[in-house]
Design an enzyme around this catalytic site. Structure first.
Site, PDB file in Angstrom:
ATOM      1  N   GLY A 114      12.606 -11.203 -38.013  1.00  0.00           N
ATOM      2  CA  GLY A 114      12.388 -12.540 -38.276  1.00  0.00           C
ATOM      3  C   GLY A 114      13.584 -12.981 -38.848  1.00  0.00           C
ATOM      4  O   GLY A 114      14.070 -12.587 -39.868  1.00  0.00           O
ATOM      5  N   GLY A 185      15.354  12.162 -55.444  1.00  0.00           N
ATOM      6  CA  GLY A 185      15.960  13.456 -55.101  1.00  0.00           C
ATOM      7  C   GLY A 185      15.383  14.460 -55.685  1.00  0.00           C
ATOM      8  O   GLY A 185      15.381  15.601 -55.185  1.00  0.00           O
ATOM      9  N   GLU A 187      11.857  14.910 -55.849  1.00  0.00           N
ATOM     10  CA  GLU A 187      10.861  15.058 -55.021  1.00  0.00           C
ATOM     11  C   GLU A 187      11.191  15.735 -53.705  1.00  0.00           C
ATOM     12  O   GLU A 187      10.645  17.097 -53.571  1.00  0.00           O
ATOM     13  CB  GLU A 187      10.115  13.700 -54.657  1.00  0.00           C
ATOM     14  CG  GLU A 187       9.176  13.317 -55.816  1.00  0.00           C
ATOM     15  CD  GLU A 187       8.514  12.007 -55.445  1.00  0.00           C
ATOM     16  OE1 GLU A 187       7.752  11.378 -56.157  1.00  0.00           O
ATOM     17  OE2 GLU A 187       8.698  11.633 -54.296  1.00  0.00           O
ATOM     18  N   ASP A 313      10.351  -4.867 -53.234  1.00  0.00           N
ATOM     19  CA  ASP A 313      11.585  -4.589 -53.696  1.00  0.00           C
ATOM     20  C   ASP A 313      12.745  -5.590 -53.436  1.00  0.00           C
ATOM     21  O   ASP A 313      13.798  -5.319 -54.020  1.00  0.00           O
ATOM     22  CB  ASP A 313      12.061  -3.395 -52.691  1.00  0.00           C
ATOM     23  CG  ASP A 313      11.189  -2.136 -53.047  1.00  0.00           C
ATOM     24  OD1 ASP A 313      10.378  -2.073 -54.011  1.00  0.00           O
ATOM     25  OD2 ASP A 313      11.420  -1.072 -52.362  1.00  0.00           O
ATOM     26  N   HIS A 445     -15.740  18.722 -69.756  1.00  0.00           N
ATOM     27  CA  HIS A 445     -15.071  20.008 -69.906  1.00  0.00           C
ATOM     28  C   HIS A 445     -15.255  20.940 -68.860  1.00  0.00           C
ATOM     29  O   HIS A 445     -16.295  21.072 -68.687  1.00  0.00           O
ATOM     30  CB  HIS A 445     -15.397  20.534 -71.442  1.00  0.00           C
ATOM     31  CG  HIS A 445     -14.779  21.613 -71.818  1.00  0.00           C
ATOM     32  ND1 HIS A 445     -13.527  22.019 -72.075  1.00  0.00           N
ATOM     33  CD2 HIS A 445     -15.384  23.116 -71.705  1.00  0.00           C
ATOM     34  CE1 HIS A 445     -13.480  23.433 -72.248  1.00  0.00           C
ATOM     35  NE2 HIS A 445     -14.556  23.819 -72.058  1.00  0.00           N
TER      36      HIS A 445
END
Length: 467
Positions: A114, A185, A187, A313, A445
């Protein structure tokens, strides 16, 4: 074709924005240049990396802890091809799910690149060379990011690779050199370290995962060393060359000495760069920042051109899938006339190594820089009954609380299932809970989350019970 909203990009921000727009009754289209939806996250990022992390963790445990559990195996082997095939299947199921959701919500899909002709007109160039033109009252730019390249270090995608190629290796590296001590890096380095590779991380800064609380980086470094990681911190990479199956990386040490590393693969993981190429932003006079990459937006995530928004981003802030999702919903509701809100301080960050690392809110360094008066409470997993039972005793929970009001200002966890545990901290902080509030809430617990309760008690007049 006329739409109320057109979304460019189908990653977590884009497809979520499109779905929310459709839910709100807006006629919606989505443009995606690839044949599958989901963007980086679903195709070559979050999802496939987690699939390989899970597979490699199973193998590592089978090789190193099963015998202690009373499980004996013979001739344990890695079938890397099957591991990759399973990863691909996971990706296919997730991307197919997005296709289903878009159809379910009656969103029109356009496959192609697009580009703006004007602020209300987009030309979609299809892969077969043809083109179609659509018009839209509003546009949401959600084109994501790509791996950042170092100008002096050419990526051949065979031996010097990015995270994308690292997801599809055909062999386990003998020596994997990772440039960058950040999330990506570490991971991917973890995947191959667990499978038997020697992994060397070269990091320019003096710590790994430097954007998180410093305690997290120190603790994670200790844990990763146990599975074969080596770290060269405060080292500046100066170049890399490939000769046959050998990669040679050169770097400058803190003392100014030149060092040389030889491996068979090198991952360049120095961050990601906003992807805005080919959008034709100049045709609509759109302002960009950050060396012409990131798009400037106001508090409503609207660009300098009215009716055009940007999320994820391509705008400022952490490059996180869930941040993009929140922004997608935010913009959709803004367009529909609602008054949504995002608390950027409470978007958690996660590293999916093992132990996992998860953080939300302020770090200790940030609070000191602001001059805030705070108190610290921590609790180690080695004191957790649940962690002892599962042999996951590395790490701790750290709670930062205001010295006067006891309000929780930050929570930082390194340990088993930290990625899931951090949600309790996010909820607590959204409701402005105090450390004592968490300390007085009953936690089942034995669970890992008891460590959060204990760390909160430790921050409340040092009242932790089990240390």
């Amino acid at each position: 074709m006329q739409y109320d909203v057109t979304v460019i990009g189908s990653g977590p921000g884009g497809y979520v924005a499109a779905i929310r727009c459709a839910q709100l009754g807006l006629k919606t289209a989505i443009i995606e240049k690839y044949e599958t939806f989901g963007g980086t996250c679903l195709n070559v990022g979050c999802i496939p990396s987690k699939a390989l992390l899970d597979s490699s963790e199973h193998f590592y445990n089978a090789a190193h802890t099963f015998q202690t559990h009373g499980i004996n195996l013979k001739d344990l082997q890695v079938d890397l091809n099957q591991m990759i095939a399973r990863k691909n299947q996971v990706v296919q199921e997730n991307t197919s799910g997005i296709t289903y959701l878009l159809k379910k919500n009656k969103i029109t899909s356009h496959i192609g690149v697009g580009s703006f002709q004007d602020k209300n007109t987009i030309v979609v160039k299809k892969n077969d060379g043809s083109a179609e033109t659509i018009t839209s009252k509003n546009v949401i730019i959600a084109t994501g990011s790509k791996p950042t390249a170092l100008p002096f270090l050419p990526i051949d995608k065979k031996r010097i690779i990015t995270s994308t190629e690292a997801l599809n290796l055909t062999e386990i590296p003998k020596h994997l050199i990772v440039i960058g001590g950040g999330v990506i890096g570490l991971e991917l380095g973890s995947v191959y370290a667990r499978l038997g590779a020697k992994v060397t991380v070269v990091e320019f800064l003096d710590s790994i995962i430097a954007t998180m609380d410093s305690t997290m980086g120190k603790e994670l470094q200790k844990s990763l060393k146990k599975i074969g990681f080596e770290f060269l911190l405060s080292h500046k990479v100066t170049g890399a060359t490939v000769e046959g199956e050998k990669v040679t990386v050169t770097a400058e040490s803190p003392k100014g000495e030149t060092i040389s590393l030889e491996g068979d693969y090198c991952i360049v993981a120095v961050g990601r760069t906003a992807y805005t190429e080919g959008l034709g932003l100049e045709k609509i006079g759109l302002q960009v920042e950050d060396r012409g990459k990131k798009i400037s937006v106001n508090e409503h995530l609207e660009t300098s051109v009215k009716g055009i928004y940007a999320i994820g981003d391509v705008v400022k802030g952490a490059m996180l899938a869930h941040k993009a999702e929140e922004e997608g919903v935010f913009v959709a509701e803004t367009i529909a006339g609602q008054k949504p809100h995002i608390n950027y301080n409470l978007i958690p960050g996660v590293v999916y190594t093992w132990p996992e690392v998860a953080s939300v809110g302020a770090t200790e360094a940030e609070l000191k820089q602001k001059g805030s008066k705070f108190k610290v409470g921590s609790f180690p997993f080695k004191a957790s009954g649940r962690a002892r039972a599962s042999m996951d005793t590395d790490g701790l929970v750290k709670v930062l609380a205001d010295s006067t009001t006891d309000e929780i200002l930050g929570v930082h966890i390194i340990g088993p299932r930290a990625a899931d545990m951090i949600a309790e901290a996010v909820v607590a902080m959204e409701f402005r809970a105090s450390a004592e509030d968490i300390g007085r809430i009953s936690h089942a617990h034995p669970t890992y989350t008891e460590a959060f309760k204990e760390a909160a008690l430790a921050a409340t007049e040092n009242r932790a019970i089990h240390i």
